[in-house]
Write an enzyme that holds these catalytic residues in place. Structure first.
Site, short mmCIF file in Angstrom:
data_model
loop_
_atom_site.label_atom_id
_atom_site.label_comp_id
_atom_site.label_asym_id
_atom_site.label_seq_id
_atom_site.Cartn_x
_atom_site.Cartn_y
_atom_site.Cartn_z
N THR A 472 9.21 -10.46 -2.98
CA THR A 472 8.15 -9.53 -2.57
C THR A 472 7.93 -9.51 -1.07
O THR A 472 7.30 -8.58 -0.55
CB THR A 472 6.83 -9.92 -3.25
N PRO A 637 4.54 -2.55 6.39
CA PRO A 637 5.01 -1.31 5.76
C PRO A 637 6.45 -1.38 5.26
O PRO A 637 6.80 -0.70 4.29
CB PRO A 637 4.87 -0.27 6.88
N LYS A 706 -4.83 -5.16 -0.83
CA LYS A 706 -4.96 -5.07 -2.29
C LYS A 706 -3.66 -5.41 -3.03
O LYS A 706 -3.69 -5.66 -4.23
CB LYS A 706 -5.41 -3.66 -2.69
N GLY A 707 -2.54 -5.38 -2.35
CA GLY A 707 -1.27 -5.66 -3.02
C GLY A 707 -0.63 -4.41 -3.58
O GLY A 707 -1.32 -3.49 -4.02
N GLU A 710 2.43 -4.10 -8.26
CA GLU A 710 2.31 -3.47 -9.57
C GLU A 710 2.01 -1.98 -9.51
O GLU A 710 2.57 -1.19 -10.26
CB GLU A 710 1.19 -4.16 -10.37
#
Length: 743
Positions: A472, A637, A706-707, A710
């Site tokens: 990630t 980004p 916020k991630g 998902e």
């Protein structure tokens, strides 16, 4: 001017060179002395009992060290609580080699350990096992009327809220109505790296465990409880992971078996699963969903009902938040949500990228498209008419929500205004062209985490936390946070992770790592900065004397006065002047519940898709995807875009290809390999674009992040399904969309 502002800047992965040059070492690659090799034997039946393990025949083969099975496993922890890991669902966890009972096909029933991998594999192939087979049930269709509401779910699961309004009456009186069932089958994670563990025996029941996992602390807790080890004697390490997607959140049986064998044989042992065995644990569950929507004459939702039934094992109650999202994504006063489980003779399902939401959003967003068509409205206009300004499930305002901007900015960039709303009205040669869109919502969560920072006299900073990087970008964003917080060059900072000797961190999942560990890293660097300021103020002629921490900034390798940047002290000089060789501190971070309690915190997205469908063959080509994401502050980004691109690929796969096929006669997944479990290849992927919508949020966490791990997946499969309808006029409600469904 600062040259050390890294947060928000596109930065290449700091771990990239190690991965592409082969310097990165994975769990089953560590070379340790005196190593034996274990090979797992899987059951060939789905339910029954083992009557005999013919271990004596295999033990007669020179070089075979032991055959572990329920017949000879030593006495281990007895209570269920000792086998429960940090993210276990309710019920009784699976215990490998615990008894003669077979609970699912491919259950691990023996471990053959030998001097070489080849010998262990051969011996496992000739090991004879006798069974007493029983009738099994693996088809959820047979359990439609036997669904039950789960009791205690896993951490993070919330039962659906009680109904609001009068949804049955409102639906019956609605101007326009739809009701349909939406289905997807079981799907498996299929990361590239196989699950495996290398256990180094250090003597006197002291182990170093190199395991493929998304949470070394979780694995350590699991092993120490079962085998009665102290944490000092059971160090767990995972520095690199070749994909997880949720499959590594729970400890897998490979690490259990490797530790068992190591303790019994008093030597190092490696156990690696095969690709086929990767289908023997955890999957996105086969789910049946039923959605009813009704609208008022003005196109606002009059009623919304969403019910889901999915499989779980016979021994655990696996839960997901499947339907809850439907009660918060759109404004509706009459809502009823239902959620049930059905017990089958399969292994417990497991979190798989955007668990619950990926399933629920598919059904809801296809239904919303059908409702828009029935009401004669553009799909975007329909969603904006039903835009939720607050979370009606919780009765709270959102901490921030820029979904409307995702709709508008995404549509403009995609060219949605070029869409002819009539199905089968757009063509390109012999292909029908369709545009589709959908949206999504995901939790913005922060967990408790800790970190340690050490600054040495040469100006180098080392920060560590027992978190994970499953691809990630954790290594990179933590380096960026640390470098900017202390004003150091990126190359002067090293971030280390994946070791239980480091400060504790949660499993990497739920898109909470950046918020949780990132805040801990920020806190520990600020604490180190405070120590540095105090030392700097003791320097002879220090220009910083009397300055508070708020009055200084750490920039360009210096501590300087905010109001007078010319008054500065070089960081490297501070330690050298103090006579200290290093300065270190620990810190932790936890969510500010007082600040967060009155808000609902989520990320959102809107996905726009173009498909081309061959009119004669029914083949679907996803030619363009634009994913507009509002996820708070984007730390990097470049890595964030990479995550969303991966999510788009996954969504294409979910819509068109992925399905684990069960042969119910045998209760066995039949396409348990890369050749028959279809996932996209390069030729399947075309233009993909990611648009990050600016969003500020000082409630979710100090970083405002916020991630994105998902949320990027949500809406992709639904948008493709909706685009296929627009292209062909055929509505598909069961994934994947094989060509026979369009012919």
């Amino acid at each position: 001017m600062s040259t050390t502002n890294y947060i928000g800047k596109p930065t290449s992965r700091v771990d990239g060179p190690a991965k592409v040059t082969g310097a990165a070492t994975y769990a089953a690659e560590f070379q340790v002395p005196n190593m034996a090799y274990g090979w797992v034997v899987s059951s060939s039946i789905a339910k029954g009992r083992i009557t005999k393990v013919h271990a004596d025949e295999v033990l007669a083969i020179p070089g075979v060290l032991q055959v572990f099975s329920h017949e000879n496993v030593p006495s281990l922890a007895w209570f269920d609580r000792n086998y429960k890991d940090d993210v276990a669902p309710g019920g009784s966890p699976f215990r490998p080699l615990h008894e003669d009972k077979i609970q699912f096909n491919q259950q691990p029933i023996a471990l053959v350990v030998a001097e070489t991998l080849e010998l262990a594999r051969y011996a496992s192939a000739v090991l004879r096992i006798d069974y007493e087979e029983e009738k099994h049930e693996t088809d959820i269709e047979a359990k439609r009327d036997e669904g039950f509401e789960p009791g205690t779910g896993k951490s993070g699961w919330m039962p659906p809220p009680p109904p609001r309004g009068n949804p049955d009456k409102a639906w019956a009186e609605a101007e326009h109505r739809i009701e349909h069932e939406y289905v997807h089958g079981a799907q498996h994670h299929n990361p590239m790296e196989l699950y495996g563990a290398t256990v180094e025996w250090r003597g006197d029941k002291k182990l170093t465990v190199y395991d493929k996992t998304q949470g070394v602390v979780n694995v350590q807790n699991y092993l120490t409880k079962i085998f009665g080890l102290s944490k000092d004697d059971c160090r767990v390490i995972n520095q690199y992971m070749g994909g997880g997607f949720g499959s590594g959140l729970r400890p897998q049986y490979s690490v259990f078996l490797a530790v068992l064998a190591s303790l019994e044989l008093k030597r190092s042992v490696r156990v690696t699963l095969t690709r086929q065995q990767m289908f023997s644990f955890g999957h996105r569950p086969h789910t049946l969903q039923y959605v009813k929507l009704g609208t008022n004459p003005d196109g606002t939702l009059a009623a919304l009902q969403h019910h889901a039934l999915h499989e779980t094992s016979q021994f655990e109650e696996y839960t997901e938040n499947v339907v809850n999202w439907s009660g918060m994504l759109y404004q509706c006063e009459n809502v009823k949500l239902g959620y049930q489980l059905a017990k089958l003779d399969v292994f417990t399902p497991q979190d798989m990228r955007a668990p619950g939401a990926a399933t629920g959003s598919f059904a809801l967003e296809v239904a919303m498209d059908e409702m828009a068509v029935a009401a004669g409205l553009d799909p975007i206009d329909f969603r904006i008419r039903n835009y939720a300004e607050q979370d009606q499930n919780a009765g709270k305002p959102f901490s921030s929500k820029r979904l409307r901007d995702c709709y508008h900015q995404g549509a403009a960039k995609f060219g949605w205004d070029q869409r002819n709303p009539e199905p089968r009205s757009m063509r390109k040669g012999n292909r029908l062209v369709g545009y589709g869109m959908a949206g999504g919502v995901w939790d913005a969560t922060q967990k408790k985490a800790a970190a340690k920072a050490t600054l040495t006299a040469d100006g180098k900073l080392l920060v560590s936390s027992a978190t994970a990087d499953i691809g990630t970008g954790t290594y990179t964003i933590m380096t960026q946070i640390a470098a900017e917080t202390l004003g150091l060059p990126l190359e002067a900072v090293t971030f280390k992770l994946g070791d239980t000797d480091m400060p504790e961190a949660p499993v990497q999942g739920g898109s909470w790592t950046a918020a949780s560990v990132g805040t801990a890293v920020k806190n520990v660097c600020e604490a180190l900065g405070e120590k540095l300021l105090k030392l700097a103020q003791k320097m002879e002629g220090s220009p910083l004397k009397g300055a508070s921490l708020d009055e200084v900034e750490f920039v360009n390798g210096q501590i300087r006065l905010r109001q007078d940047p010319a008054n500065a002290v070089v960081l490297r000089d501070v330690l050298q002047a103090s006579g200290e060789t290093k300065l270190e501190t620990d810190s932790s971070a936890a969510p500010n519940m007082l600040k967060q309690a009155n808000h609902s915190m989520h990320s959102h997205n809107a996905v726009f898709v173009e498909v081309e469908v061959d009119e004669e063959f029914g083949t679907v080509h996803v030619t363009r995807v634009l994913n507009a994401v509002a996820a708070g502050r984007i730390l990097n980004p470049k890595t964030a875009r990479s995550q969303v691109l991966g999510s788009i690929v996954w969504g294409i796969s979910m819509a068109l290809m992925e399905e684990t096929v069960m042969d119910h006669q045998f209760g066995r997944y039949m396409n348990h390999n890369y050749s028959e479990y279809h996932i996209p290849v390069q030729a399947d992927i075309h233009d993909m674009e990611v648009l990050f919508v600016e969003e500020e949020d000082d409630i979710v966490n100090p970083l405002g992040v916020k991630g994105v791990g998902e949320v990027g997946l949500l809406g992709v499969a639904a948008a493709i399904t909706n685009a296929v309808y627009h292209a062909t006029g055929k509505r598909v409600r069961e994934l994947p969309i094989y060509l026979d469904k369009l012919l």
